[in-house]
Design an enzyme around this catalytic site. Structure first.
Site, PDB file in Angstrom:
ATOM      1  N   GLY A  93       0.477 -15.438   6.817  1.00 21.05           N
ATOM      2  CA  GLY A  93      -0.436 -14.334   7.064  1.00 21.05           C
ATOM      3  C   GLY A  93      -1.035 -14.322   8.448  1.00 21.05           C
ATOM      4  O   GLY A  93      -1.568 -13.305   8.893  1.00 21.05           O
ATOM      5  N   ARG A  94      -0.960 -15.455   9.147  1.00 19.99           N
ATOM      6  CA  ARG A  94      -1.467 -15.496  10.526  1.00 19.99           C
ATOM      7  C   ARG A  94      -0.627 -16.432  11.391  1.00 19.99           C
ATOM      8  O   ARG A  94      -1.097 -16.942  12.399  1.00 19.99           O
ATOM      9  CB  ARG A  94      -2.929 -15.940  10.544  1.00 19.99           C
ATOM     10  CG  ARG A  94      -3.188 -17.320   9.974  1.00 19.99           C
ATOM     11  CD  ARG A  94      -4.604 -17.771  10.261  1.00 19.99           C
ATOM     12  NE  ARG A  94      -4.836 -19.109   9.737  1.00 19.99           N
ATOM     13  CZ  ARG A  94      -5.771 -19.926  10.197  1.00 19.99           C
ATOM     14  NH1 ARG A  94      -6.537 -19.543  11.195  1.00 19.99           N
ATOM     15  NH2 ARG A  94      -5.946 -21.115   9.661  1.00 19.99           N
ATOM     16  N   LYS A 135       0.183 -20.207  15.418  1.00 18.63           N
ATOM     17  CA  LYS A 135      -0.821 -19.978  14.368  1.00 18.63           C
ATOM     18  C   LYS A 135      -1.999 -19.228  14.973  1.00 18.63           C
ATOM     19  O   LYS A 135      -2.562 -19.660  15.974  1.00 18.63           O
ATOM     20  CB  LYS A 135      -1.306 -21.309  13.779  1.00 18.63           C
ATOM     21  CG  LYS A 135      -0.288 -22.026  12.925  1.00 18.63           C
ATOM     22  CD  LYS A 135      -0.913 -23.208  12.197  1.00 18.63           C
ATOM     23  CE  LYS A 135      -1.908 -22.759  11.150  1.00 18.63           C
ATOM     24  NZ  LYS A 135      -2.494 -23.911  10.407  1.00 18.63           N
ATOM     25  N   GLY A 157      -5.236 -12.071  10.694  1.00 12.84           N
ATOM     26  CA  GLY A 157      -4.118 -12.711  11.366  1.00 12.84           C
ATOM     27  C   GLY A 157      -4.504 -13.589  12.535  1.00 12.84           C
ATOM     28  O   GLY A 157      -3.640 -14.143  13.215  1.00 12.84           O
ATOM     29  N   ARG A 211       2.331 -24.911  16.728  1.00 12.45           N
ATOM     30  CA  ARG A 211       2.626 -26.007  15.800  1.00 12.45           C
ATOM     31  C   ARG A 211       4.119 -26.306  15.801  1.00 12.45           C
ATOM     32  O   ARG A 211       4.949 -25.399  15.862  1.00 12.45           O
ATOM     33  CB  ARG A 211       2.164 -25.659  14.386  1.00 12.45           C
ATOM     34  CG  ARG A 211       2.478 -26.747  13.369  1.00 12.45           C
ATOM     35  CD  ARG A 211       1.673 -26.617  12.102  1.00 12.45           C
ATOM     36  NE  ARG A 211       2.079 -25.489  11.265  1.00 12.45           N
ATOM     37  CZ  ARG A 211       1.460 -25.168  10.123  1.00 12.45           C
ATOM     38  NH1 ARG A 211       0.404 -25.863   9.725  1.00 12.45           N
ATOM     39  NH2 ARG A 211       1.875 -24.148   9.410  1.00 12.45           N
ATOM     40  N   ARG A 232       8.316 -25.069   2.087  1.00 11.60           N
ATOM     41  CA  ARG A 232       7.286 -25.583   1.199  1.00 11.60           C
ATOM     42  C   ARG A 232       7.776 -25.520  -0.242  1.00 11.60           C
ATOM     43  O   ARG A 232       8.714 -24.779  -0.542  1.00 11.60           O
ATOM     44  CB  ARG A 232       6.011 -24.739   1.349  1.00 11.60           C
ATOM     45  CG  ARG A 232       5.574 -24.540   2.807  1.00 11.60           C
ATOM     46  CD  ARG A 232       4.754 -23.253   2.968  1.00 11.60           C
ATOM     47  NE  ARG A 232       4.462 -22.945   4.364  1.00 11.60           N
ATOM     48  CZ  ARG A 232       3.358 -23.308   5.004  1.00 11.60           C
ATOM     49  NH1 ARG A 232       2.425 -23.987   4.362  1.00 11.60           N
ATOM     50  NH2 ARG A 232       3.171 -22.998   6.273  1.00 11.60           N
ATOM     51  N   ASP A 246       1.802 -24.429  -1.776  1.00  8.23           N
ATOM     52  CA  ASP A 246       2.192 -23.813  -0.508  1.00  8.23           C
ATOM     53  C   ASP A 246       1.825 -24.691   0.678  1.00  8.23           C
ATOM     54  O   ASP A 246       2.226 -24.391   1.810  1.00  8.23           O
ATOM     55  CB  ASP A 246       1.570 -22.421  -0.355  1.00  8.23           C
ATOM     56  CG  ASP A 246       0.066 -22.439  -0.497  1.00  8.23           C
ATOM     57  OD1 ASP A 246      -0.408 -22.790  -1.591  1.00  8.23           O
ATOM     58  OD2 ASP A 246      -0.642 -22.095   0.475  1.00  8.23           O
ATOM     59  N   ASN A 247       1.080 -25.765   0.452  1.00  7.36           N
ATOM     60  CA  ASN A 247       0.748 -26.725   1.503  1.00  7.36           C
ATOM     61  C   ASN A 247       1.474 -28.050   1.297  1.00  7.36           C
ATOM     62  O   ASN A 247       1.027 -29.079   1.794  1.00  7.36           O
ATOM     63  CB  ASN A 247      -0.766 -26.971   1.542  1.00  7.36           C
ATOM     64  CG  ASN A 247      -1.546 -25.732   1.928  1.00  7.36           C
ATOM     65  OD1 ASN A 247      -1.031 -24.860   2.619  1.00  7.36           O
ATOM     66  ND2 ASN A 247      -2.776 -25.638   1.475  1.00  7.36           N
ATOM     67  N   ASP A 278      -0.877 -28.291   7.243  1.00 10.40           N
ATOM     68  CA  ASP A 278      -2.038 -27.435   6.963  1.00 10.40           C
ATOM     69  C   ASP A 278      -3.314 -28.259   6.788  1.00 10.40           C
ATOM     70  O   ASP A 278      -3.634 -28.715   5.695  1.00 10.40           O
ATOM     71  CB  ASP A 278      -1.782 -26.541   5.749  1.00 10.40           C
ATOM     72  CG  ASP A 278      -0.750 -25.464   6.044  1.00 10.40           C
ATOM     73  OD1 ASP A 278      -0.670 -25.040   7.218  1.00 10.40           O
ATOM     74  OD2 ASP A 278      -0.024 -25.053   5.137  1.00 10.40           O
TER      75      ASP A 278
END
Length: 505
Positions: A104-105, A125, A138, A188, A195, A264-265, A274
């Site tokens: 999302g960002r 990011k 975002g 990053r 994931r 998701d992490n 994350d």
């Protein structure tokens, strides 16, 4: 099974590009991502470049510091060979399934292959909205950006598998959170951004074709040795279970609390990813929680191995259509694999704890010896990191006891334990010098203390960055004494203590 090399879009001309992109994930079906360009920012200014990491990735740091490089790192310019995408994934967040999350960002600029032949993602990011942004803007505030830079690079220096931080750019814009804050963008680097939630995304849609394509891609990229197994998808799952069990053991050995261990992490490559509300334990408490959104302690320090195992069970559910017969036999196989998590974790944890205590030989009672120490530390408010560091000087010299005793509210609690410890050490064959050297190499002096991170963030929000730069430098040598920076090793005073951490998204 598809091969990663077949998806590469690199051409001879790409090798001479400032960033030698060699993209493969962007050649997967479009269901895997959204093609999207980063949103331009008003007045980008470079705050920091990780020169050593850039060189590892075959990128000239001088380019990243040039006007064109800053334009690329801020999203204002697309570098030659870049194919920007936002990745799709789903995930369980605090136990509740969300069928669509996604970047999302964050925007994946592309991939590079380092000098050793290992493939890495390069991602921005805080680079603008995507179709996965939901109600978000975002963007990223400078605080979460420098937190991730500090902690991810500290974790790398500690030898813990992690995503890395290549650069930080100030956007010259403000973002609205609980208050108006300066914006930032983190570059990053990761072995990949695949994931558990990436697999859940396709499994939830019943899209077995793309699920298989994803698994084939992940195997080729991260676990190529399983290709020859009788059931490569089960062997893939076994490998991820072992990798993540070892990773969670490494966290427990340094007092790291991730804070938001959702599926998701959870990266299937076995890297810590994350760092939102992450923290390190000061005074040891196994039930410690820092994250403001973890109201019931689901991801408390002591719960992390179980949380990772739970995530792996969700991963197994996603992979079931590919394993064995996809039915009862698949479930039986997956359950057996998950059951092996504890063995992998316990082996890695006990091996690491033995080294922290100066033990080489494997003997019955070692785990109980370590557990007894931790219990006494918890009951007496002993600092996790400083206790193990001080043990390095006490293993073969009782003169070192005073430093350790001073960390315990009741020093006699340490005295009672140390008698058993020294008795156990007497059964070892190491010299005192060899033992001390080995212990110093696994018991850090410096960790990213929460209050030090918060101080760096406060200064950065006010436009002062010296604290950030100095902290990064100190943490790049966590096992060295660094007398000039001894203050960075100290736990917080009561008024400095950080009781909660925040995602900042």
């Amino acid at each position: 099974m598809s091969q990663l090399a077949e998806k590469s879009c690199v051409t001879p001309a790409d090798a001479a590009a400032p960033i030698p992109f060699d993209n493969t994930y962007a050649r997967m079906p479009e269901a895997f991502y959204e093609r999207v360009k980063p949103a331009a920012v008003a007045a980008p200014r470079l705050l920091r470049v990780n020169d050593a990491l850039a060189r590892q990735l075959r990128i000239d740091p001088a380019f990243l510091k040039s006007p064109q490089g800053v334009a690329v790192l801020s999203g204002n310019e697309i570098a030659p060979g870049s194919d920007p995408i936002a990745q799709a994934y789903a995930g369980h967040q605090f136990g509740s399934f969300v069928p669509q999350l996604g970047d999302g960002r964050a925007i994946l600029l592309g991939e590079v292959v380092d000098a050793a032949g290992k493939r890495f993602d390069i991602q921005l990011k805080g680079s603008g909205r995507t179709r996965f942004s939901r109600r978000g803007d975002g963007r990223a505030a400078i605080g979460p950006v420098i937190r991730e830079y500090i902690v991810s690079e500290a974790m790398a220096a500690l030898g813990i598998p992690t995503t890395r931080s290549l650069a930080v750019v100030l956007t010259g814009e403000q973002v609205m959170r609980e208050r108006v804050l300066p914006g930032g963008i983190l570059t990053r680097v990761a072995s990949s951004h695949l994931r558990v939630g990436t697999f859940q995304y396709f499994a939830a849609r019943g899209d077995v074709e793309n699920l298989r394509a994803l698994a084939d891609y992940a195997i080729a990229r991260h676990y190529p040795d399983v290709c020859s197994a009788g059931d490569p998808y089960l062997a893939f799952f076994d490998a991820v279970v072992a990798t993540l069990a070892r990773l969670s053991a490494r966290w427990m050995l340094v007092g790291f609390i991730h804070g938001v261990l959702n599926t998701d992490n959870t990266a299937i490559a076995g890297e810590t990813i994350d760092y939102g509300p992450c923290a390190f334990i000061d005074a040891y408490r196994p039930d410690k929680v820092f994250s403001s959104i973890d109201q019931f302690g689901r991801y408390a320090f002591e719960n992390q191995p179980a949380a990772v195992a739970w995530n792996l069970a969700r991963f197994a559910e996603a992979l079931l259509p590919l394993i064995a017969d996809g039915g009862a036999k698949a479930i039986e196989c997956a359950n057996a694999s998950i059951a092996a998590f504890d063995d992998h974790f316990n082996a890695a944890y006990l091996s690491g704890m033995r080294r922290k205590l100066g033990l080489v030989r494997e003997m019955e009672g070692d785990l109980e010896l370590a557990s007894d120490l931790l219990t006494r530390m918890s009951e007496n408010g002993a600092d996790f990191t400083l206790t193990f560091r001080a043990l390095c000087g006490a293993a073969d010299d009782t003169k070192g006891d005073a430093e350790v005793r001073g960390l315990f509210a009741d020093p006699s609690a340490f005295d009672q334990w140390t008698e058993r410890w020294r008795q156990r050490l007497s059964l070892e064959g190491q010299s005192a010098e060899v033992r001390r050297t080995d212990m110093l190499s696994v018991n850090p002096m410096f960790i990213p203390r929460n209050h030090r991170i918060e101080a760096a963030i406060r200064d950065a929000e006010a436009g002062r960055f010296e604290t950030f730069h100095e902290l990064v430098e100190v943490l790049s040598h966590p096992f060295d004494d660094q007398p000039k920076f001894a203050g960075y090793a100290k736990p917080p005073r009561p008024e400095e203590e950080v009781r909660q951490t925040f995602c900042g998204t």
